[in-house]
Write an enzyme that holds these catalytic residues in place. Structure first.
Site, mmCIF file in Angstrom:
data_model
loop_
_atom_site.group_PDB
_atom_site.id
_atom_site.type_symbol
_atom_site.label_atom_id
_atom_site.label_comp_id
_atom_site.label_asym_id
_atom_site.label_seq_id
_atom_site.Cartn_x
_atom_site.Cartn_y
_atom_site.Cartn_z
ATOM 1 N N HIS A 413 0.813 -1.218 0.000
ATOM 2 C CA HIS A 413 0.000 0.000 0.000
ATOM 3 C C HIS A 413 0.849 1.272 0.000
ATOM 4 C CE1 HIS A 413 -3.754 1.855 -0.138
ATOM 5 N NE2 HIS A 413 -4.322 1.417 0.983
ATOM 6 N N ASP A 417 -1.988 2.052 -4.801
ATOM 7 C CA ASP A 417 -3.236 2.531 -4.219
ATOM 8 C C ASP A 417 -4.317 1.460 -4.343
ATOM 9 O OD1 ASP A 417 -2.036 4.955 -3.675
ATOM 10 O OD2 ASP A 417 -2.642 5.841 -5.593
#
Length: 442
Positions: A413, A417
């Protein structure tokens, strides 16, 4: 007779040390030239160390799990002739010696078994003591006790002891007796109850307080270190989506039937998934990357090198299909089979177990409904395949049986995204649900 010292050889370019993962011999064994003595591991590649000479094992220089430097002595043998320690080279010191001259004389005159040192030849662990038999006789004025009995063996005890045991819910077969022939007295029953014995009421169930320490070595330690690194340094986001693979399974069955009898392998789901991933990566190349978080650099690759997480008898390994973008469906299947066999047999090379840019993990029929795959550090994405199941699906007018499978995929992450992760998985889903699209444009 002479001595020959075997040192850990150079087991790979740039390797300075290796972990000892297995001994194939013990002190006192006679070995011949080319007999495998030990196995060491470097970077998930296991290397066997053969003996260059015939001889008798006198000394082993490391324990399982030890890290040994290249060139360090690991085995000492008694050999015919002068050996290789006759020109000023010091022999490794024995690991145990008698404490007094009187002990030395005893050791010299006693049989071979009695002359064994009190510590193991593999690193100083206490030697195993003989296991006592069912009963032990009086020794030094101390009365022995019998061990719990075998299934069906009737314990010896007075009616009063039997009544007490029945009232306490104690199975007398589990009570050690200190009397003649293992007879159980009131004091034995009291001691057994005082130890916190669980009532078995004749069921044969016995409490176990056994604790076994298992040293984490070899491949298992490598896996543990890699998993800890990945979970410590990568903030995972996992995205799960269900895929209707009914059409894909029909196509796969048809292709396998068409090629039956040829030298081509039977296709599994994975070659189709690999081709779908190659198509999806072409549209989102930043998912085919390694993140060097120390340098703050993302290395995005043009070649798609797909790691295939494979379970072996030794543990989890990840053989790599290099340049999957250049392999068609059948070529992907051939390479998958080759690498899977090499991984299971332990013959996969370091090159075949490294260099992946994105990974597939699958437990096959054991895949469960949902998993949370751990990213293969320093990659940024892993695609998890769950098991295939026939489920009723609503087609707008009725429920119909469809073959369904979940994809559980994780992403780094920090650099991927959630939206990009969802787009990537949805693109793979679309290709698998309409498998003809996998081949359009190829």
């Amino acid at each position: 007779m002479g001595e020959h010292v075997i040192r850990l050889p150079d087991v790979g370019e740039g390797v300075a040390e290796a972990e000892l993962v297995e001994w194939h011999v013990k002190v006192g064994d006679m070995v011949r030239e080319d007999t495998v003595l030990a196995a060491v591991m470097t970077d998930k590649a296991t290397v066997e160390i053969p003996s260059p000479v015939d001889g008798e094992i006198l000394w082993l220089g490391a324990e399982i799990g030890d890290t040994v430097a290249i060139g360090s002595p690991i085995v000492r043998l008694k050999v015919a002739g002068e050996g290789n320690t006759g020109h000023g080279e010091a022999s490794p010191e024995p690991q145990a010696a008698p404490e007094a001259s009187g002990q030395e004389e005893k050791a010299a005159s006693a049989p071979d078994k009695a002359a064994m040192p009190s510590v193991s030849e593999r690193g100083g662990e206490p030697a195993a003591t003989p296991t006592p038999g069912p009963t032990t006789a009086r020794q030094g004025g101390v009365r022995g006790v019998s061990a719990p009995r075998r299934e069906g063996e009737k314990p010896l005890a007075s009616p009063a002891v039997r009544l007490r045991a029945k009232e306490a819910g104690v199975d007398l077969r589990q009570v050690p007796g200190s009397g003649p022939a293992g007879r159980i007295g009131h004091e034995d029953l009291d001691a057994f109850i005082a130890r916190g014995a669980q009532a078995t009421r004749g069921s044969g169930l016995v409490r176990s307080d056994k604790v076994e320490e298992i040293k984490v070595v070899g491949l298992r330690r490598k896996i543990a270190e890699k998993m800890q690194l990945a979970k410590t340094r990568i903030p995972h986001i996992t995205y799960v989506e269900e895929v209707d693979v009914t059409a894909l399974e029909e196509l796969r069955a048809g292709l396998n039937k068409q090629k039956a009898g040829s030298d081509r392998p039977k296709l599994t789901l994975l070659p189709f998934l690999m081709r779908a991933m190659v198509r999806a990566i072409a549209e989102q190349p930043h998912l085919n990357a390694l993140y060097d978080d120390d340098a703050g650099v993302i290395r995005q690759y043009g070649g798609v090198h797909i790691g295939i997480a494979a379970q072996t008898a030794s543990g989890l390994v990840v053989p790599v299909v290099k340049h999957a973008e250049a392999l068609d469906l059948w070529e992907s299947g051939v390479e998958l089979n080759r690498l899977a066999e090499a991984a299971k047999s332990g013959t996969a090379t370091r090159e075949e177990l490294s260099g992946s840019t994105i990974t597939i993990t699958s437990l096959g029929a054991m895949g469960g409904v949902v998993t949370t795959p751990v990213i293969n550090y320093p990659e940024v994405a892993i695609i998890g395949v769950n098991k295939m199941m026939v489920r009723p699906m609503w087609d707008g007018a009725q429920f119909v049986p469809r073959k369904m499978m979940n994809l559980s995929s994780s992403f780094d992450h920090r650099v991927i995204d959630g939206w990009d992760a969802a787009v990537f998985v949805q693109r793979i889903k679309g290709l698998l649900e309409t498998p003809a699209m996998i081949f359009v444009g190829e």
